[in-house]
Design a protein around this motif. Sequence first.
Motif, mmCIF file in Angstrom:
data_model
loop_
_atom_site.group_PDB
_atom_site.id
_atom_site.type_symbol
_atom_site.label_atom_id
_atom_site.label_comp_id
_atom_site.label_asym_id
_atom_site.label_seq_id
_atom_site.Cartn_x
_atom_site.Cartn_y
_atom_site.Cartn_z
ATOM 1 N N UNK A 169 36.914 11.496 39.265
ATOM 2 C CA UNK A 169 37.826 12.604 39.554
ATOM 3 C C UNK A 169 39.192 12.100 40.034
ATOM 4 N N UNK A 170 40.249 12.868 39.793
ATOM 5 C CA UNK A 170 41.547 12.572 40.402
ATOM 6 C C UNK A 170 41.435 12.694 41.924
ATOM 7 N N UNK A 171 42.237 11.922 42.638
ATOM 8 C CA UNK A 171 42.189 11.942 44.108
ATOM 9 C C UNK A 171 43.490 12.488 44.692
ATOM 10 N N UNK A 189 46.954 11.568 49.696
ATOM 11 C CA UNK A 189 46.954 11.452 51.163
ATOM 12 C C UNK A 189 45.538 11.230 51.691
ATOM 13 N N UNK A 190 44.623 12.089 51.265
ATOM 14 C CA UNK A 190 43.269 12.037 51.833
ATOM 15 C C UNK A 190 42.335 11.121 51.054
ATOM 16 N N UNK A 191 42.742 10.793 49.825
ATOM 17 C CA UNK A 191 41.871 10.014 48.928
ATOM 18 C C UNK A 191 40.555 10.752 48.611
ATOM 19 N N UNK A 222 52.150 12.988 41.423
ATOM 20 C CA UNK A 222 50.906 13.443 40.783
ATOM 21 C C UNK A 222 49.716 13.042 41.668
ATOM 22 N N UNK A 223 48.546 13.590 41.362
ATOM 23 C CA UNK A 223 47.327 13.060 41.988
ATOM 24 C C UNK A 223 47.138 11.608 41.551
ATOM 25 N N UNK A 224 46.249 10.898 42.257
ATOM 26 C CA UNK A 224 45.878 9.557 41.810
ATOM 27 C C UNK A 224 44.873 9.697 40.674
#
Lengths: 454, 454
Positions: free
Chosen positions: B30-32, B35-37, B316-318
């Motif tokens: 999943x994308x992360x 900030x929170x991972x 973007x998300x990771x």
Amino acid sequence: MKDKKILLSEKEIPEKWYNIMADMPNKPLPPLNPATREPIGPDALAPIFPMGLIAQEVSTEKWIEIPDEIRDIYKLWRPSPMYRAYNLEKALDTPAKIYYKYEGVSPAGSHKPNTAIAQAYYNKQEGVKRITTETGAGQWGSALALACNFFGIECEVYMVRISYDHKPYRKVMMNTWGAQVFPSPSDRTEAGRKILAMDPNSPGSLGIAISEAIERAVMDENTKYSLGSVLNHVLLHQTVIGQEAVKQMEMAGDLPDIIVAPFGGGSNFAGLSFPFLRLNFEEGKKIRAIASEPASCPKLTRGQFRYDFGDTIGMTPLLPMYTLGHNFVPAPIHAGGLRYHGAGILVSQLLKDKLIEARAHNQIECFEAGILFAKTEAIIPAPEANHGIATAIQEARKCKEEGVSRTILIHLCGHGNFDMGAYEAYFSGKLTEHELTEKEIANSLAELDTPMIG
Amino acid sequence: MKDKKILLSEKEIPEKWYNIMADMPNKPLPPLNPATREPIGPDALAPIFPMGLIAQEVSTEKWIEIPDEIRDIYKLWRPSPMYRAYNLEKALDTPAKIYYKYEGVSPAGSHKPNTAIAQAYYNKQEGVKRITTETGAGQWGSALALACNFFGIECEVYMVRISYDHKPYRKVMMNTWGAQVFPSPSDRTEAGRKILAMDPNSPGSLGIAISEAIERAVMDENTKYSLGSVLNHVLLHQTVIGQEAVKQMEMAGDLPDIIVAPFGGGSNFAGLSFPFLRLNFEEGKKIRAIASEPASCPKLTRGQFRYDFGDTIGMTPLLPMYTLGHNFVPAPIHAGGLRYHGAGILVSQLLKDKLIEARAHNQIECFEAGILFAKTEAIIPAPEANHGIATAIQEARKCKEEGVSRTILIHLCGHGNFDMGAYEAYFSGKLTEHELTEKEIANSLAELDTPMIG
């Protein structure tokens, strides 16, 4: 959902070219020797064209077989698609049905390869090593470069200076297919040097570039010359377009009332319209064919029907045609392919006999037509093609005013991918009109001492 | 005479998109949230994408219906033709059979409109007034401009500076379809201003342009963002290409042993290959799919498989992907569409699982391949497309060496009509190579502190 495209299979690529000469009620008058003013025979053309093409130039056979080698190369892009322009019809809110036959699918981006491939083939048959030619907007030069590449013939292109400067990428395209390209007027020929001596900044013209290319061909026995329009054999080769279109209209269960096509020298117009005019001759149909020319180069609507040279310097025979005079240098409009002083002899005779019509359009009107086309049908047309679209839009609006539905077929002869500089000029408000005064036209024609016709 | 083209009718335009996610043995991670991972849900994407596309982004349904309105616009150029490259085979004197699927028939000249039309449609459904995007070579921006034009949506394009300078006519094309175009980095965004402060002469990159376009979308609730590659829904839309190609290969009585496609972010490669990989999953076929990337931007062959940002600034998300690091600025090669630091997550997972292959090519090798293609098959390919051709030529030569016939299918994703400046650079000897040292790649990756995978 209705189909937008009407497609043919490769087996339906025409097997013969249609020679309208056989069906014309009045045949064109013969070309004349400029010195003696006597009709010339086919032999007079031998220094510049191979005999296979000269035979076609003077043929009165109705159908001429297309060699398999040519049809095989045609398969790289033919048959070309026909579209129903539903989106354009909707935008115009017209009862007219609008179709377009799209020749921009060819690798060179226009209808020109249809004859280029044929011409390269007949030259190859006779052992020709190099072909010279002129090009305006670059469409013809690209097409011949492509064709010579397939037959292993050297290709030398004289490109009208203003187009050479405006459209550098056309040159690279020709180079990619192996051709050499020179801006015209050049210092490689007597003709070019003569023009440059009078005006070192000459923007050039198709007439000048033709003189240069012919001069080079005459100098060397292994070199021939090739023309992208005007001549009978060129128009003949383009009839594959109209023959396909006749079939496609049949498949659509329709028949055009009006055919519109841009007019430069005639090959574009003839290619689509002649096979439909055949239906007029043979079956008594009443299809109107309208040739759309630029107001800045209006040989059909404002020229004289008389003998004139095909080129500027006077190297060709005298041809019976509508002309603005062979010294006429058209304004530097962006539809470079339409900047030619004369009209092919077949089309000229048909116009004289009122078997076809002509209409002139201003440059800005044409770009507006092209942009409406791009925003509805998605394809961005070549500036030349915009002329036909402009006529079609006029006719579609007339249908609306009159509350009548007519079927209009447009020759979308090429895409505008190499003409974005022209569109940029439009968007930045830099386009100007070049409407000619009566006096300018009279002055250009006054220089001629050649016979008037009819 | 053998047919060169394999054509489908408009009725055969696929009715569903194929979602490879359903068939993959290992689903992508999943994308992360950066900030929170922690894994993010679909809602995190709502500020920049319409829900219709977000639903597709996370869908695990195997088939997703294509709305009729989209298929109706597809008809302007689809189904696209497949060709047997007889002339190229002959020039290579190879026992291999080479086919190519040609997406350059779209009005924008590449495969990109397949997803642009779909994206504009789903945005329109949700009342979006303006779409922002980035573009590299200009192909994606042109496609989105065209698509927004059809749906009456404003289009704002951030074009990588080096391409903006190299390819001014792409800008005019976008203008013709009604879009606004800005060179990136620009001073219209925080992201752009930040880059310009560090380097006022920055050539830009896709990563930077993405940051700018996203920033503009986030600022205004009526504005959304659109991406031309990388994301799952984009790859999904492109599967119309491969589905048509599967049918066309069947019609030819053949099946590819090898599929080659250029690789930028993945949409080009996925579009052709995923529907064939389906045959591997479902029927145990062993079709090899090779992604062809530039040696100067080798994320698949020399990057790391880890989490990274999709853009340069980190908006973007990771995403779990093969990457060279989101700060990687590729050398200014002419295949602008392939200058992207990362790879879409579907393709990355497939590569990790050895279900596909990758290969890198130098720039000059690619132009040589493209020119051979132009001289044999007549179409001048886009520089991006040349990468796939280069791989195909390697494979065809291998067939000759081994005395084995294999069937090779090339994704000819676009024509080079807007890339003649690149060909000119090749002809004039101005092209240079940009092979990366191990140290350069290590340095770029060293800046990342994101999780490695696998």
